[in-house]
Scaffold this motif. Structure first.
Motif, PDB file in Angstrom:
ATOM      1  N   GLU A  61       0.728  -1.104  -0.062  1.00 38.31           N
ATOM      2  CA  GLU A  61      -0.143   0.179   0.042  1.00 38.31           C
ATOM      3  C   GLU A  61       0.715   1.099   0.008  1.00 38.31           C
ATOM      4  O   GLU A  61       0.247   2.334  -0.349  1.00 38.31           O
ATOM      5  N   THR A  62       2.188   1.102   0.557  1.00 38.01           N
ATOM      6  CA  THR A  62       3.142   2.520   0.504  1.00 38.01           C
ATOM      7  C   THR A  62       4.322   1.514   0.148  1.00 38.01           C
ATOM      8  O   THR A  62       4.815   0.556   0.638  1.00 38.01           O
ATOM      9  N   SER A  63       5.226   2.675   0.180  1.00 39.49           N
ATOM     10  CA  SER A  63       6.971   1.976  -0.880  1.00 39.49           C
ATOM     11  C   SER A  63       7.518   2.348   0.887  1.00 39.49           C
ATOM     12  O   SER A  63       6.866   2.916   2.107  1.00 39.49           O
ATOM     13  N   HIS A  80       6.831   7.347   3.002  1.00 42.59           N
ATOM     14  CA  HIS A  80       6.052   8.352   2.724  1.00 42.59           C
ATOM     15  C   HIS A  80       4.586   8.667   3.950  1.00 42.59           C
ATOM     16  O   HIS A  80       3.688   9.004   3.789  1.00 42.59           O
ATOM     17  N   SER A  81       4.602   7.850   5.348  1.00 45.46           N
ATOM     18  CA  SER A  81       3.636   7.722   6.078  1.00 45.46           C
ATOM     19  C   SER A  81       4.296   8.732   7.258  1.00 45.46           C
ATOM     20  O   SER A  81       5.405   8.773   7.753  1.00 45.46           O
ATOM     21  N   PRO A  82       3.299   9.928   7.649  1.00 40.59           N
ATOM     22  CA  PRO A  82       3.400  10.592   9.056  1.00 40.59           C
ATOM     23  C   PRO A  82       3.807   9.299  10.258  1.00 40.59           C
ATOM     24  O   PRO A  82       3.565   8.221  10.005  1.00 40.59           O
ATOM     25  N   PRO A  83       4.581   9.687  10.742  1.00 34.34           N
ATOM     26  CA  PRO A  83       4.660   9.100  12.197  1.00 34.34           C
ATOM     27  C   PRO A  83       3.546   8.193  12.994  1.00 34.34           C
ATOM     28  O   PRO A  83       3.400   7.007  13.366  1.00 34.34           O
ATOM     29  N   ALA A  84       2.230   9.040  12.873  1.00 34.43           N
ATOM     30  CA  ALA A  84       0.995   8.193  13.407  1.00 34.43           C
ATOM     31  C   ALA A  84       0.728   6.645  12.570  1.00 34.43           C
ATOM     32  O   ALA A  84       0.430   5.786  13.066  1.00 34.43           O
ATOM     33  N   ALA A  85       1.076   7.597  11.069  1.00 30.43           N
ATOM     34  CA  ALA A  85       0.501   6.231  10.094  1.00 30.43           C
ATOM     35  C   ALA A  85       1.644   4.886  10.274  1.00 30.43           C
ATOM     36  O   ALA A  85       0.521   3.759  10.394  1.00 30.43           O
ATOM     37  N   ALA A  86       2.198   5.273  10.337  1.00 26.11           N
ATOM     38  CA  ALA A  86       3.819   4.065  10.526  1.00 26.11           C
ATOM     39  C   ALA A  86       3.452   3.541  11.730  1.00 26.11           C
ATOM     40  O   ALA A  86       3.655   2.695  12.104  1.00 26.11           O
TER      41      ALA A  86
END
Length: 407
Positions: A61-63, A80-86
């Motif tokens: 879904e993301t690199s 390419h994910s902000p910390p909360a998303a990661a």
């Protein structure tokens, strides 16, 4: 070596995240599945497969990339994910690992960002993983350790039993899983003759199976040896309840004592036995080469034997006189060395005379096993063997013979 779709070596991983200024998410399998990593950081093959598929599914879904740090540690970076998303994605991977190995996540995980199409793709990947692992892990959950298992199945079983053993406080440490293993196994006992006392020296434990050795799966020998151990403990506790005493020699192949996970279970189980029970258990190590044993195997044998009365060493069908040179230098609890009559040739008695003299000179007892003919038993006594084992002194029995009986 990289084995996952998005997996890279540690050095390359560190260089890439430094270049991209990404903070990786760390996943510790020991925290996710603590019962599988008691006294070990060895990752079972099925769990290794589960976390890689879960990580690769998340990175569809993301690199991003991930690396295996060794032990139970995995680092994963989402570019390419902000910390909360990661953090949410890493938590989702943890939940997917639990699901794949038949565990229920404690808290439901909400996917942070995913389109319906991507979610469907991820679901298909995880369903494929669950289907792939279900035949082994779920079977273990449903049926316990069955006949002719693979070695990974045995290690998973042993890890769960070890976990339960740590948290169980019963006086007799025979857990339901152990009793189930004993019930499934065909264990019998063969009394053996002690030439010095002219009476029963104890009983040899024998695990039978209809499966020929050439069809054994990788964990069958481990299963048989553990069944012999737990069955002997059951029988010795039963004899003790009737104010009787027995002595049981259990087989332990080199594959068993040399396996870190299984040896750990042996050590912890023996430590929980009543002293009067463990003092009636001896271990016959089978499959050692006629030379100095590898340090890791020697350490394992010595650690296990500290919880036993003594050790017997099967030196093979045609053992050289100088096997191990002086084995007492490596194995202080070694009690007797012997070999099998079955695989020996017609001139076995001439070799046996030298064999007995050699080990007697080292201060060790000797034994001849698989003796079925009375004339071979008489020859063995004349030569000077301390113990003679085989049907020449009685057939197989469902229980070990009490020591207060004589021939």
């Amino acid at each position: 070596m990289s084995t996952g779709q998005h997996e890279v070596p540690q050095d390359a991983f560190d260089d890439i995240i430094a270049e991209k200024a990404v903070v990786p998410q760390t996943i510790d399998l020991k925290i996710i599945l603590p019962d599988l990593f008691i006294n070990t950081e060895r990752v079972p093959r099925l769990v290794a497969q589960a976390w890689r598929v879960a990580a690769d599914a998340a990175l569809q879904e993301t690199s991003g990339i991930y690396t295996y740090r060794g032990g139970t540690i995995i680092d994963i970076a989402f570019f390419h994910s902000p910390p909360a998303a990661a953090r949410a994605k890493a938590q989702d991977i943890r939940a997917q690992i639990l699901t794949a190995v038949g565990r229920k996540p404690e808290n439901p995980v909400i996917d942070f960002v995913a389109s319906p199409a991507k979610t469907a793709s991820k679901d298909v990947l995880m369903k494929d993983l669950v289907a792939q692992l279900e035949s082994e892990i779920q079977k273990l959950n449903r049926e316990g350790l069955g006949l002719n298992p693979g070695d990974e199945m045995v290690r998973l079983w042993a890890a769960r039993v070890m976990h339960d053993l740590y948290h169980d406080r019963r006086t007799i440490p025979l857990l339901p899983q152990m009793m189930e293993l004993v019930a499934q196994a065909d264990v019998s006992y063969l009394p053996f003759f002690d030439v010095e006392t002219r009476g029963i020296g104890g009983s040899c434990s024998i695990v039978s199976t209809q499966l020929p050795p050439e069809k054994y799966n990788t964990g069958e020998i481990l299963r048989q040896d553990m069944a012999a151990l737990f069955s002997a403990a059951v029988q010795l506790y039963y004899l003790r309840s009737r104010a009787q005493e027995g002595m049981v020699v259990i087989p332990a192949r080199v594959q068993t004592v040399g396996d870190f996970d299984i040896a750990g279970l042996y050590v912890n189980f023996l430590a929980r036995l009543a002293p009067e029970i463990s003092a009636c258990l001896a271990m016959e190590v089978i499959g050692l080469l006629p030379e100095t044993a590898p340090m890791a195997v020697a350490d394992s044998i010595n650690t296990i034997s500290n919880g036993l009365r003594s050790c017997f060493f099967d030196m093979g069908a045609a053992p050289p006189q100088r096997a191990f040179h002086n084995p007492l230098m490596q194995f202080p609890t070694l009690h007797a060395c012997g070999f099998s009559r079955v695989a020996a040739d017609d001139g076995w008695h001439r070799r046996a005379e030298k064999f007995v003299a050699h080990y007697r000179g080292l201060g060790l007892k000797t034994y001849l096993k698989d003796v079925s003919e009375p004339r071979d038993a008489e020859t063995a006594q004349r030569i000077g063997f301390t113990y003679i084992m085989g049907t020449a002194f009685g057939g197989r029995q469902r229980m070990p013979m009490p020591l207060n009986k004589t021939f």
